[in-house]
Motif scaffolding. Structure first.
Motif, PDB file in Angstrom:
ATOM      1  N   LEU A  86       0.827  -1.208   0.000  1.00 20.12           N
ATOM      2  CA  LEU A  86       0.000   0.000   0.000  1.00 20.12           C
ATOM      3  C   LEU A  86       0.861   1.258   0.000  1.00 20.12           C
ATOM      4  O   LEU A  86       0.542   2.244  -0.687  1.00 20.12           O
ATOM      5  N   ALA A  87       1.946   1.240   0.762  1.00 20.87           N
ATOM      6  CA  ALA A  87       2.827   2.406   0.793  1.00 20.87           C
ATOM      7  C   ALA A  87       3.488   2.631  -0.561  1.00 20.87           C
ATOM      8  O   ALA A  87       3.654   3.780  -1.008  1.00 20.87           O
ATOM      9  N   LEU A  93       1.366   7.133  -6.432  1.00 24.12           N
ATOM     10  CA  LEU A  93       0.334   8.143  -6.682  1.00 24.12           C
ATOM     11  C   LEU A  93       0.849   9.544  -6.378  1.00 24.12           C
ATOM     12  O   LEU A  93       0.496  10.506  -7.073  1.00 24.12           O
ATOM     13  N   TYR A  94       1.658   9.671  -5.354  1.00 23.19           N
ATOM     14  CA  TYR A  94       2.254  10.977  -5.076  1.00 23.19           C
ATOM     15  C   TYR A  94       3.102  11.456  -6.259  1.00 23.19           C
ATOM     16  O   TYR A  94       3.102  12.640  -6.608  1.00 23.19           O
ATOM     17  N   GLY A  95       3.823  10.516  -6.859  1.00 21.30           N
ATOM     18  CA  GLY A  95       4.596  10.887  -8.046  1.00 21.30           C
ATOM     19  C   GLY A  95       3.706  11.321  -9.197  1.00 21.30           C
ATOM     20  O   GLY A  95       4.016  12.292  -9.905  1.00 21.30           O
ATOM     21  N   LEU A 144      -5.489   5.502   1.086  1.00 22.92           N
ATOM     22  CA  LEU A 144      -4.349   4.612   1.312  1.00 22.92           C
ATOM     23  C   LEU A 144      -3.662   4.931   2.636  1.00 22.92           C
ATOM     24  O   LEU A 144      -3.225   4.013   3.353  1.00 22.92           O
ATOM     25  N   ASN A 145      -3.570   6.215   2.968  1.00 22.82           N
ATOM     26  CA  ASN A 145      -2.968   6.586   4.252  1.00 22.82           C
ATOM     27  C   ASN A 145      -3.785   6.028   5.425  1.00 22.82           C
ATOM     28  O   ASN A 145      -3.218   5.571   6.431  1.00 22.82           O
ATOM     29  N   GLN A 146      -5.099   6.080   5.302  1.00 23.05           N
ATOM     30  CA  GLN A 146      -5.944   5.527   6.356  1.00 23.05           C
ATOM     31  C   GLN A 146      -5.773   4.010   6.470  1.00 23.05           C
ATOM     32  O   GLN A 146      -5.701   3.453   7.582  1.00 23.05           O
ATOM     33  N   GLN A 147      -5.703   3.345   5.326  1.00 19.33           N
ATOM     34  CA  GLN A 147      -5.496   1.894   5.350  1.00 19.33           C
ATOM     35  C   GLN A 147      -4.143   1.542   5.976  1.00 19.33           C
ATOM     36  O   GLN A 147      -4.042   0.594   6.772  1.00 19.33           O
ATOM     37  N   ILE A 148      -3.119   2.306   5.604  1.00 20.77           N
ATOM     38  CA  ILE A 148      -1.794   2.060   6.171  1.00 20.77           C
ATOM     39  C   ILE A 148      -1.804   2.306   7.673  1.00 20.77           C
ATOM     40  O   ILE A 148      -1.181   1.561   8.450  1.00 20.77           O
ATOM     41  N   ASN A 149      -2.527   3.336   8.108  1.00 18.02           N
ATOM     42  CA  ASN A 149      -2.615   3.623   9.539  1.00 18.02           C
ATOM     43  C   ASN A 149      -3.319   2.496  10.292  1.00 18.02           C
ATOM     44  O   ASN A 149      -2.901   2.093  11.390  1.00 18.02           O
ATOM     45  N   ILE A 150      -4.390   1.960   9.701  1.00 18.49           N
ATOM     46  CA  ILE A 150      -5.111   0.855  10.346  1.00 18.49           C
ATOM     47  C   ILE A 150      -4.215  -0.375  10.450  1.00 18.49           C
ATOM     48  O   ILE A 150      -4.142  -1.037  11.507  1.00 18.49           O
ATOM     49  N   ILE A 151      -3.533  -0.700   9.363  1.00 18.47           N
ATOM     50  CA  ILE A 151      -2.646  -1.867   9.385  1.00 18.47           C
ATOM     51  C   ILE A 151      -1.504  -1.659  10.375  1.00 18.47           C
ATOM     52  O   ILE A 151      -1.119  -2.584  11.116  1.00 18.47           O
TER      53      ILE A 151
END
Length: 266
Positions: A86-87, A93-95, A144-151
């Motif tokens: 995910l990261a 996507l940032y790119g 994606l940031n929220q998913q990464i935070n949950i994981i």
């Protein structure tokens, strides 16, 4: 991207570009390759999880792991792998957002420099669509940031559980039981110490005989010898009551002389 456009820009055979596109799409789950007539198109679609060994995908593997207790290490490894994927997609996507923003700045600059209303309308439409794409990409990155935070939170909790299991701390019941046993041990030790002390006292009394008691009484009655000063020493009796030495016998004197003698001496 199309294979024909890439082949024209790089001056490469189309078949070689098509093979490279197929290889890239097979390596990246987010990339999709579609063949249309005599051309191949490469685009970014939905991320599809790679198949695991034994025909088990990531979702089924996660369900299997979390359906039973234990196995925190394997869960942590699996979640860490998913978080890394995910990261990676978020960074990609940032790119893309950075490229869109750069293109947005170019269109804005071109629209300010171009005085034609027709060209400005066209640039305004492109710029509006581009900003919508930037907004959509930002929404995806936020998700994606929220998913990464949950994981990451789940990994943290599993790490705490794993660390707690490795420590093998005693339970509340065991702690209570051990505390009670320790208290009972101390009380028993105190009772034993008091009993031993009383036994020692009784033994000392029994082992002392009557004769020894009499000797101890003599020790208490006798006083240590006292040093006497020279001035306190009594005069010797023999020097005071020493009888006088016998006088030598005198020849018999005449009567006159006897009469003159001391009557007390006679």
């Amino acid at each position: 991207l199309s294979a024909s456009s890439i082949a024209d820009k790089l001056a490469l055979p189309k078949e070689l570009v098509m093979a490279a596109i197929a290889q890239e799409a097979a390596a990246d789950p987010e990339l999709q390759a579609t063949r249309k007539t005599n051309d191949v198109f490469l685009y970014r679609g939905a991320a599809t999880p790679a198949l695991e060994k034994m025909s088990m995908n990531v979702v089924d593997r996660i369900r299997k792991l979390f359906s039973s207790e234990g196995g925190e290490a394997e869960k942590i490894n699996l979640l860490s792998e998913r978080r890394a994927q995910l990261a990676q997609r978020r960074d990609r996507l940032y790119g893309d957002i950075g490229k869109l923003e750069s293109k947005e700045a170019d269109l804005l600059k071109e629209g300010r420099e171009n005085k034609s209303q027709v060209a400005r309308r066209r640039l305004a439409a492109q710029l509006g669509q581009l900003r919508k794409d930037i907004g959509r990409q930002n929404t995806t990155t936020n998700m994606l940031n929220q998913q990464i935070n949950i994981i990451s939170t789940d990994i943290h909790n599993l790490t705490l559980i794993q660390q707690g299991n490795l420590a093998q701390l005693p339970s509340t019941e065991e702690l209570t039981e051990n505390a009670v046993q320790a208290e009972e041990m101390l009380e028993s030790l105190k009772v034993d110490a008091d009993m031993v002390s009383s036994l020692e006292t009784g033994l000392s009394e029994v082992s002392t005989s009557d004769e020894e008691l009499a000797i101890l009484k003599e020790f208490e009655e006798s006083d240590p010898p006292r040093k006497v000063a020279e001035a306190d020493k009594p005069t010797r009796v023999d020097s005071v009551f020493e009888p006088p030495a016998p006088e030598p016998e005198l020849p018999d004197a005449p009567n006159s002389s006897r009469e003159k003698a001391d009557p007390e001496a006679i």
